[in-house]
Scaffold this motif. Sequence first.
Motif, PDB file in Angstrom:
ATOM      1  N   ARG A 196      23.947 -33.931  14.179  1.00 35.46           N
ATOM      2  CA  ARG A 196      23.235 -32.764  13.681  1.00 35.46           C
ATOM      3  C   ARG A 196      23.153 -32.891  12.166  1.00 35.46           C
ATOM      4  O   ARG A 196      24.164 -32.767  11.460  1.00 35.46           O
ATOM      5  CB  ARG A 196      23.940 -31.472  14.105  1.00 35.46           C
ATOM      6  N   VAL A 197      21.947 -33.217  11.695  1.00 28.95           N
ATOM      7  CA  VAL A 197      21.744 -33.520  10.281  1.00 28.95           C
ATOM      8  C   VAL A 197      20.639 -32.641   9.710  1.00 28.95           C
ATOM      9  O   VAL A 197      19.755 -32.169  10.435  1.00 28.95           O
ATOM     10  CB  VAL A 197      21.397 -35.015  10.055  1.00 28.95           C
ATOM     11  N   ALA A 198      20.699 -32.437   8.413  1.00 28.04           N
ATOM     12  CA  ALA A 198      19.666 -31.693   7.699  1.00 28.04           C
ATOM     13  C   ALA A 198      19.651 -32.163   6.256  1.00 28.04           C
ATOM     14  O   ALA A 198      20.606 -32.779   5.761  1.00 28.04           O
ATOM     15  CB  ALA A 198      19.925 -30.189   7.770  1.00 28.04           C
ATOM     16  N   LEU A 199      18.557 -31.863   5.596  1.00 23.24           N
ATOM     17  CA  LEU A 199      18.402 -32.155   4.170  1.00 23.24           C
ATOM     18  C   LEU A 199      18.239 -30.848   3.422  1.00 23.24           C
ATOM     19  O   LEU A 199      17.502 -29.953   3.860  1.00 23.24           O
ATOM     20  CB  LEU A 199      17.164 -33.031   3.945  1.00 23.24           C
ATOM     21  N   VAL A 200      18.927 -30.720   2.297  1.00 23.69           N
ATOM     22  CA  VAL A 200      18.761 -29.589   1.390  1.00 23.69           C
ATOM     23  C   VAL A 200      18.507 -30.174   0.002  1.00 23.69           C
ATOM     24  O   VAL A 200      19.310 -30.971  -0.488  1.00 23.69           O
ATOM     25  CB  VAL A 200      20.003 -28.681   1.361  1.00 23.69           C
ATOM     26  N   THR A 201      17.399 -29.802  -0.620  1.00 25.82           N
ATOM     27  CA  THR A 201      17.050 -30.417  -1.904  1.00 25.82           C
ATOM     28  C   THR A 201      16.159 -29.511  -2.734  1.00 25.82           C
ATOM     29  O   THR A 201      15.424 -28.671  -2.183  1.00 25.82           O
ATOM     30  CB  THR A 201      16.331 -31.766  -1.679  1.00 25.82           C
ATOM     31  N   ASP A 202      16.215 -29.682  -4.046  1.00 33.45           N
ATOM     32  CA  ASP A 202      15.273 -29.009  -4.930  1.00 33.45           C
ATOM     33  C   ASP A 202      14.046 -29.879  -5.187  1.00 33.45           C
ATOM     34  O   ASP A 202      13.202 -29.548  -6.014  1.00 33.45           O
ATOM     35  CB  ASP A 202      15.930 -28.563  -6.242  1.00 33.45           C
ATOM     36  N   GLY A 203      13.944 -30.983  -4.449  1.00 30.72           N
ATOM     37  CA  GLY A 203      12.757 -31.821  -4.495  1.00 30.72           C
ATOM     38  C   GLY A 203      11.749 -31.423  -3.435  1.00 30.72           C
ATOM     39  O   GLY A 203      11.849 -30.361  -2.809  1.00 30.72           O
ATOM     40  N   ARG A 204      10.772 -32.302  -3.201  1.00 27.92           N
ATOM     41  CA  ARG A 204       9.675 -32.023  -2.268  1.00 27.92           C
ATOM     42  C   ARG A 204       9.687 -33.022  -1.114  1.00 27.92           C
ATOM     43  O   ARG A 204      10.210 -34.115  -1.232  1.00 27.92           O
ATOM     44  CB  ARG A 204       8.323 -32.108  -2.979  1.00 27.92           C
ATOM     45  N   MET A 205       9.059 -32.618  -0.009  1.00 24.60           N
ATOM     46  CA  MET A 205       8.883 -33.516   1.130  1.00 24.60           C
ATOM     47  C   MET A 205       7.456 -33.507   1.662  1.00 24.60           C
ATOM     48  O   MET A 205       7.150 -34.187   2.635  1.00 24.60           O
ATOM     49  CB  MET A 205       9.832 -33.135   2.268  1.00 24.60           C
ATOM     50  N   SER A 206       6.569 -32.694   1.095  1.00 24.73           N
ATOM     51  CA  SER A 206       5.165 -32.651   1.487  1.00 24.73           C
ATOM     52  C   SER A 206       5.013 -32.214   2.935  1.00 24.73           C
ATOM     53  O   SER A 206       5.786 -31.436   3.469  1.00 24.73           O
ATOM     54  CB  SER A 206       4.513 -34.015   1.257  1.00 24.73           C
ATOM     55  N   GLY A 207       3.989 -32.771   3.597  1.00 29.20           N
ATOM     56  CA  GLY A 207       3.737 -32.434   4.992  1.00 29.20           C
ATOM     57  C   GLY A 207       4.367 -33.437   5.920  1.00 29.20           C
ATOM     58  O   GLY A 207       4.134 -33.413   7.126  1.00 29.20           O
ATOM     59  N   ALA A 208       5.162 -34.350   5.387  1.00 36.96           N
ATOM     60  CA  ALA A 208       5.643 -35.470   6.188  1.00 36.96           C
ATOM     61  C   ALA A 208       7.142 -35.439   6.436  1.00 36.96           C
ATOM     62  O   ALA A 208       7.754 -36.460   6.693  1.00 36.96           O
ATOM     63  CB  ALA A 208       5.250 -36.778   5.500  1.00 36.96           C
ATOM     64  N   SER A 209       7.756 -34.252   6.353  1.00 31.73           N
ATOM     65  CA  SER A 209       9.199 -34.174   6.574  1.00 31.73           C
ATOM     66  C   SER A 209       9.561 -34.441   8.025  1.00 31.73           C
ATOM     67  O   SER A 209      10.685 -34.819   8.333  1.00 31.73           O
ATOM     68  CB  SER A 209       9.727 -32.801   6.139  1.00 31.73           C
ATOM     69  N   LYS A 254      10.568 -34.500  11.933  1.00 32.83           N
ATOM     70  CA  LYS A 254      11.426 -33.808  12.888  1.00 32.83           C
ATOM     71  C   LYS A 254      12.792 -33.432  12.332  1.00 32.83           C
ATOM     72  O   LYS A 254      13.553 -32.728  12.990  1.00 32.83           O
ATOM     73  CB  LYS A 254      11.606 -34.685  14.118  1.00 32.83           C
ATOM     74  N   VAL A 255      13.131 -33.886  11.139  1.00 36.28           N
ATOM     75  CA  VAL A 255      14.431 -33.575  10.535  1.00 36.28           C
ATOM     76  C   VAL A 255      14.336 -32.248   9.790  1.00 36.28           C
ATOM     77  O   VAL A 255      13.472 -32.075   8.931  1.00 36.28           O
ATOM     78  CB  VAL A 255      14.871 -34.689   9.567  1.00 36.28           C
ATOM     79  N   PRO A 256      15.202 -31.273  10.076  1.00 41.16           N
ATOM     80  CA  PRO A 256      15.162 -30.015   9.334  1.00 41.16           C
ATOM     81  C   PRO A 256      15.438 -30.250   7.847  1.00 41.16           C
ATOM     82  O   PRO A 256      16.436 -30.880   7.495  1.00 41.16           O
ATOM     83  CB  PRO A 256      16.258 -29.164   9.987  1.00 41.16           C
ATOM     84  N   ALA A 257      14.542 -29.764   7.000  1.00 41.69           N
ATOM     85  CA  ALA A 257      14.647 -30.018   5.563  1.00 41.69           C
ATOM     86  C   ALA A 257      14.369 -28.739   4.785  1.00 41.69           C
ATOM     87  O   ALA A 257      13.237 -28.230   4.806  1.00 41.69           O
ATOM     88  CB  ALA A 257      13.672 -31.116   5.144  1.00 41.69           C
ATOM     89  N   ALA A 258      15.387 -28.213   4.134  1.00 37.44           N
ATOM     90  CA  ALA A 258      15.241 -27.068   3.242  1.00 37.44           C
ATOM     91  C   ALA A 258      14.890 -27.613   1.864  1.00 37.44           C
ATOM     92  O   ALA A 258      15.737 -28.199   1.186  1.00 37.44           O
ATOM     93  CB  ALA A 258      16.529 -26.260   3.193  1.00 37.44           C
ATOM     94  N   ILE A 259      13.649 -27.431   1.478  1.00 37.20           N
ATOM     95  CA  ILE A 259      13.136 -28.083   0.273  1.00 37.20           C
ATOM     96  C   ILE A 259      12.705 -27.044  -0.762  1.00 37.20           C
ATOM     97  O   ILE A 259      12.664 -25.851  -0.491  1.00 37.20           O
ATOM     98  CB  ILE A 259      11.963 -29.029   0.615  1.00 37.20           C
ATOM     99  N   HIS A 260      12.396 -27.546  -1.962  1.00 38.98           N
ATOM    100  CA  HIS A 260      11.943 -26.695  -3.068  1.00 38.98           C
ATOM    101  C   HIS A 260      12.998 -25.663  -3.450  1.00 38.98           C
ATOM    102  O   HIS A 260      12.661 -24.569  -3.918  1.00 38.98           O
ATOM    103  CB  HIS A 260      10.648 -25.939  -2.734  1.00 38.98           C
ATOM    104  N   VAL A 261      14.284 -25.947  -3.230  1.00 40.77           N
ATOM    105  CA  VAL A 261      15.317 -24.947  -3.508  1.00 40.77           C
ATOM    106  C   VAL A 261      15.186 -24.449  -4.953  1.00 40.77           C
ATOM    107  O   VAL A 261      15.161 -25.237  -5.897  1.00 40.77           O
ATOM    108  CB  VAL A 261      16.731 -25.518  -3.270  1.00 40.77           C
ATOM    109  N   SER A 262      15.092 -23.135  -5.093  1.00 40.45           N
ATOM    110  CA  SER A 262      14.910 -22.506  -6.404  1.00 40.45           C
ATOM    111  C   SER A 262      15.950 -21.414  -6.601  1.00 40.45           C
ATOM    112  O   SER A 262      16.255 -20.670  -5.663  1.00 40.45           O
ATOM    113  CB  SER A 262      13.514 -21.895  -6.499  1.00 40.45           C
ATOM    114  N   PRO A 263      16.508 -21.291  -7.816  1.00 37.68           N
ATOM    115  CA  PRO A 263      16.246 -22.158  -8.972  1.00 37.68           C
ATOM    116  C   PRO A 263      16.853 -23.544  -8.783  1.00 37.68           C
ATOM    117  O   PRO A 263      17.833 -23.705  -8.066  1.00 37.68           O
ATOM    118  CB  PRO A 263      16.898 -21.410 -10.133  1.00 37.68           C
ATOM    119  N   GLU A 264      16.254 -24.528  -9.423  1.00 31.84           N
ATOM    120  CA  GLU A 264      16.707 -25.902  -9.269  1.00 31.84           C
ATOM    121  C   GLU A 264      18.052 -26.126  -9.958  1.00 31.84           C
ATOM    122  O   GLU A 264      18.467 -25.366 -10.848  1.00 31.84           O
ATOM    123  CB  GLU A 264      15.666 -26.860  -9.828  1.00 31.84           C
TER     124      GLU A 264
END
Length: 605
Positions: free
Chosen positions: A503-516, A518-528
């Motif tokens: 059970r994996v996920a990504l959390v980042t203040d970066g971007r993943m576009s429309g191509a993230s 099947k992996v759950p990705a919490a992106i654009h975390v603000s404030p960075e």
Amino acid sequence: MTLHPTISDITARIAERSRPTRSAYLKQIDAASSRNHNTDRMGCANLAHAVAGIPVDDRFKVITQRAPNIGIVTAYNDMLSAHVPLQPYPALIKDEARKLGATAQVAGGVPAMCDGVTQGTSGMEMSLFSRDVIALATAVALSHDMFDAALMLGVCDKIVPGLLIGALHFGHLPTVFVPAGPMPSGMPNKEKAKVRELAAQGMVGREGLLDAELKSYHSPGTCTFYGTANSNQMLLEAMGLHVPGTAFVAPGGALRDELTREAARTVLGITKSKRFAPIGRIVDERAIVNAMVALLATGGSTNHLIHWVAVARSAGILIDWNDFSDLSDVVPTISHVYPNGSADVNQFQAAGGTGFVIRELLDAGLMHEDVLTVREGGLREYTREPALAGEALTWHDAGASKDESIVRPAKQPFSATGGLKLLQGNLGRSVIKVSAVPDDRHIIEAPARVFDSQEALHKAFNTGELERDVVCVVRWQGPQANGMPELHKLTPPLAVLQGKGFRVALVTDGRMSGASGKVPAAIHVSPEAAAGGPLAKIRDGDVVLLDSVTGVLRVKVPEQEWLARPAAAMPEALRQGNGEGMGRELFAGMRRSALMAEEGALTWI
């Protein structure tokens, strides 16, 4: 069809929130529209310079006949496969303009970088900021100020938002966007993704991986997955800024050429119409909401939660992620295109395409029909598909879905809600694209492993350190830290881990576009993290909860301990490295001035 009350309420609150800025914007474009004709207000030397490079007959039309003059802003280069088909467009447009007693000039070119080329390299750190560079270049082109209308030639990720931001700063001009269409289908996207996963495990070598990539990206035209470039085209159709149905017509054929000519006819028609509609009037809060709805209904690119905030701001309209989230609660997902499904955009077009989607959303009361568009018939024209009858353009209704595994009626959706979700908690605010994530992965709770770069994550994967349930936190990837690059190269290793049952996920203040994918990705975390955001506090082993069902993103550390914990500082060597080489020194001012992702990562306010 009566407008859905939630759509109406959200539109009304956006209009109220934007009242001062929208009023100031409209006052500005009205003042520009009320000036004397361009040839009358220009000095003789100015006008002579403006026409010195065009044929004598065109000079006569511009100066003596005061004929309409179209300014063409082009993003053509042959670095982007999607932009190669744009090369002959200016000649077609000029020829069509002359037939109609008008003229056209290439006002200027704008840069256009291919994210596919720069993915995972230092060049990607200039990608997001290139949007604002494109907007600036569009303004430079149109600042010649001798145009009665404009045509915007562009397709890809940052190019369309940049052109649109620039065009809206010349909101007094009638403006039509002119796309190029997708490349033919190559290796199916899911097969390509599988080869990438095998390569990440060392089971496919460079030769095999390159062969797969060459079969996927193989000719002029847009990439065929539903990422940012193709989401751009869907949104422009929903806003009524294209010739109807133009988005996904293949490049190079007679139909595409005729649609390009129709763009010239359309924009000239606006200049002569009693229903005069410059782009600044077309793009109002209703048009912005229509674009947001279309994005959600199709599971489009997460990049637009940044870009459309900036686009709206350029027209004096203020939107935020709460607006997207509240719309997502009532907008059904009615299309499945890779990475949300197995189909590509060519199959999407064949199944009904943009015309089907817009008709379903209009008929369900989920889009505003009472809007201005570049066509006299309004948004209902965008429910039809173009075709040639001999040499003449015709349009017909999109009809029923030709494949309900790709597009479905709004009453029988893939999901009752939209493909994007807002996450909130003590780690900040973030977005996640859930339309491609398996249902059993919508909630992930696992210990964190913190990385300061995507290269560090790859290294940990290659040494087997991530063979467990884990939330990978990749920080220092926001606009102020390094320009907020896309992190697509993280998808294959994380997908491999998920495929092994972890059970994996990504959390980042970066971007993943429309191509993230099947992996759950919490992106654009603000404030960075670089701006002192909560990701700077997180440590290895902290348990992180990513819950896309209830919209929660938080670290499970006692509140008082969390509040007292000091934020880490961005390593100076990393900060310095992010600003050196490949021209990144030139973008230092943009990194310093960039706003948060939720504020559109704007660099010009």
